[in-house]
Design a protein around this motif. Sequence first.
Motif, PDB file in Angstrom:
ATOM      1  N   ARG A 116       0.829  -1.207   0.000  1.00 57.09           N
ATOM      2  CA  ARG A 116       0.000   0.000   0.000  1.00 57.09           C
ATOM      3  C   ARG A 116       0.861   1.254   0.000  1.00 57.09           C
ATOM      4  N   ALA A 117       0.325   2.326  -0.560  1.00 55.08           N
ATOM      5  CA  ALA A 117       1.069   3.585  -0.634  1.00 55.08           C
ATOM      6  C   ALA A 117       0.854   4.483   0.576  1.00 55.08           C
ATOM      7  N   ASP A 118      -0.114   4.133   1.436  1.00 49.84           N
ATOM      8  CA  ASP A 118      -0.495   5.055   2.513  1.00 49.84           C
ATOM      9  C   ASP A 118       0.037   4.650   3.878  1.00 49.84           C
ATOM     10  N   HIS A 119       1.062   3.793   3.918  1.00 48.60           N
ATOM     11  CA  HIS A 119       1.607   3.408   5.220  1.00 48.60           C
ATOM     12  C   HIS A 119       2.285   4.607   5.887  1.00 48.60           C
ATOM     13  N   PRO A 120       2.002   4.858   7.175  1.00 49.11           N
ATOM     14  CA  PRO A 120       2.630   5.986   7.860  1.00 49.11           C
ATOM     15  C   PRO A 120       4.094   5.756   8.215  1.00 49.11           C
ATOM     16  N   SER A 121       4.548   4.499   8.207  1.00 44.44           N
ATOM     17  CA  SER A 121       5.940   4.214   8.579  1.00 44.44           C
ATOM     18  C   SER A 121       6.413   2.947   7.903  1.00 44.44           C
ATOM     19  N   GLY A 122       7.732   2.750   7.918  1.00 45.60           N
ATOM     20  CA  GLY A 122       8.307   1.530   7.377  1.00 45.60           C
ATOM     21  C   GLY A 122       7.881   0.303   8.158  1.00 45.60           C
TER      22      GLY A 122
ATOM     23  N   ALA B 203       4.559  -9.130   6.545  1.00 46.63           N
ATOM     24  CA  ALA B 203       4.460 -10.288   7.446  1.00 46.63           C
ATOM     25  C   ALA B 203       3.097 -10.960   7.322  1.00 46.63           C
ATOM     26  N   THR B 204       2.056 -10.156   7.149  1.00 51.45           N
ATOM     27  CA  THR B 204       0.713 -10.700   6.999  1.00 51.45           C
ATOM     28  C   THR B 204       0.535 -11.353   5.632  1.00 51.45           C
TER      29      THR B 204
ATOM     30  N   THR C 150       0.998  -7.164  15.123  1.00 55.03           N
ATOM     31  CA  THR C 150       0.307  -6.440  16.199  1.00 55.03           C
ATOM     32  C   THR C 150       0.498  -4.936  16.093  1.00 55.03           C
ATOM     33  N   TYR C 151       1.657  -4.518  15.591  1.00 54.08           N
ATOM     34  CA  TYR C 151       2.043  -3.100  15.629  1.00 54.08           C
ATOM     35  C   TYR C 151       0.977  -2.144  15.079  1.00 54.08           C
ATOM     36  N   PRO C 152       0.368  -2.404  13.909  1.00 57.32           N
ATOM     37  CA  PRO C 152      -0.602  -1.428  13.387  1.00 57.32           C
ATOM     38  C   PRO C 152      -1.838  -1.252  14.264  1.00 57.32           C
ATOM     39  N   THR C 153      -2.079  -2.187  15.183  1.00 61.21           N
ATOM     40  CA  THR C 153      -3.248  -2.075  16.053  1.00 61.21           C
ATOM     41  C   THR C 153      -2.956  -1.264  17.316  1.00 61.21           C
TER      42      THR C 153
ATOM     43  N   GLN D 156       9.613   3.848  17.757  1.00 55.25           N
ATOM     44  CA  GLN D 156       9.945   2.716  18.627  1.00 55.25           C
ATOM     45  C   GLN D 156       9.393   2.905  20.041  1.00 55.25           C
ATOM     46  N   LEU D 157       9.122   4.161  20.411  1.00 55.68           N
ATOM     47  CA  LEU D 157       8.568   4.414  21.738  1.00 55.68           C
ATOM     48  C   LEU D 157       7.135   3.902  21.858  1.00 55.68           C
ATOM     49  N   ARG D 158       6.445   3.719  20.744  1.00 57.02           N
ATOM     50  CA  ARG D 158       5.106   3.134  20.797  1.00 57.02           C
ATOM     51  C   ARG D 158       5.174   1.710  21.339  1.00 57.02           C
ATOM     52  N   ALA D 159       6.135   0.956  20.827  1.00 55.40           N
ATOM     53  CA  ALA D 159       6.282  -0.425  21.297  1.00 55.40           C
ATOM     54  C   ALA D 159       6.583  -0.453  22.792  1.00 55.40           C
ATOM     55  N   MET D 160       7.490   0.405  23.253  1.00 51.33           N
ATOM     56  CA  MET D 160       7.848   0.425  24.670  1.00 51.33           C
ATOM     57  C   MET D 160       6.674   0.877  25.533  1.00 51.33           C
ATOM     58  N   TRP D 161       5.927   1.843  25.054  1.00 53.50           N
ATOM     59  CA  TRP D 161       4.761   2.352  25.784  1.00 53.50           C
ATOM     60  C   TRP D 161       3.756   1.231  26.056  1.00 53.50           C
ATOM     61  N   HIS D 162       3.659   0.305  25.092  1.00 48.25           N
ATOM     62  CA  HIS D 162       2.709  -0.794  25.208  1.00 48.25           C
ATOM     63  C   HIS D 162       3.336  -2.045  25.824  1.00 48.25           C
ATOM     64  N   GLY D 163       4.525  -1.895  26.435  1.00 40.22           N
ATOM     65  CA  GLY D 163       5.104  -2.966  27.223  1.00 40.22           C
ATOM     66  C   GLY D 163       6.055  -3.897  26.508  1.00 40.22           C
TER      67      GLY D 163
END
Length: 274
Positions: free
Chosen positions: A78-84, A92-93, A217-220, A234-241
């Motif tokens: 897709r062309a509309d991904h906000p990040s790599g 992966a999906t 899981t990341y996009p959710t 990367q702080l999103r991942a850490m924020w969610h544990g």
Amino acid sequence: MTAHVPQDAPPFVAVVPARLASTRLPEKPLADIGGKPMVVRVAERARAAGAQRVLIATDDARVLGAVQAHGFEALLTRADHPSGTDRLAEVATALALPDETIVVNVQGDEPLIDPALICDVASHLAAQPDCAIATAAHPIADAADVFNPNVVKVVLDARGVALYFSRAPIPWHRDAYAPQCRAQAIDIAAMPAPPTGAGAVLRHIGLYAYRARFLRTYPTLAQAPIEQAEMLEQLRAMWHGERIAVRVTHEAPAPGVDTPADLERVRTLFLSNT
């Protein structure tokens, strides 16, 4: 100089996200480096790292065609991904990768990246079963880099797992920095050199290995306030544990390509090493 890639490296998949649009360097993935598109040079580095599979994830048919013409696998995303990372999640999906598959995100603008570092980050994640992500860092030797917000810093716990990433100077060496900071304007040139050894300031290297389970899981995951403040995903991942293992290397990585000037510098370095 490229380091030796160990023969006992764990199996991993290397994905090179290649978004064609770039404000500072139009059509960057297709920029010529030594007779091949830059994205192909990156894929060659990933293959030399020992990846079982190398795939370019792109949003443009021109990149897809160029990659396939050089014998590499590619997937139109897709062309509309906000990040790599979101682009890797789609890969992966789409490939239905098993949960424990290690997927290394090799940035498409790093044509001089050391294959051994790619392998090291994959191996580091394989050795840390309680971590969803692994990345890399190296000690900073220049005080100007410590105070440069474009240089991302990371601090680690006793096991080498990230405690925090920031654009600010972390850890803050109070006794070394405080005298200069008492002035109305900080004189960075007068700052002492960053400490070495256990107290070193570490510069984050933007190379990541993920478990496929986490990628799906990341996009959710909702954006985190600290992620929005620092503009560091990367702080999103850490924020969610989630835990991020950090492989510390003592060599700074080769330069990447963001601007036309960067491209000319990398072209010169590439030719000097071939």
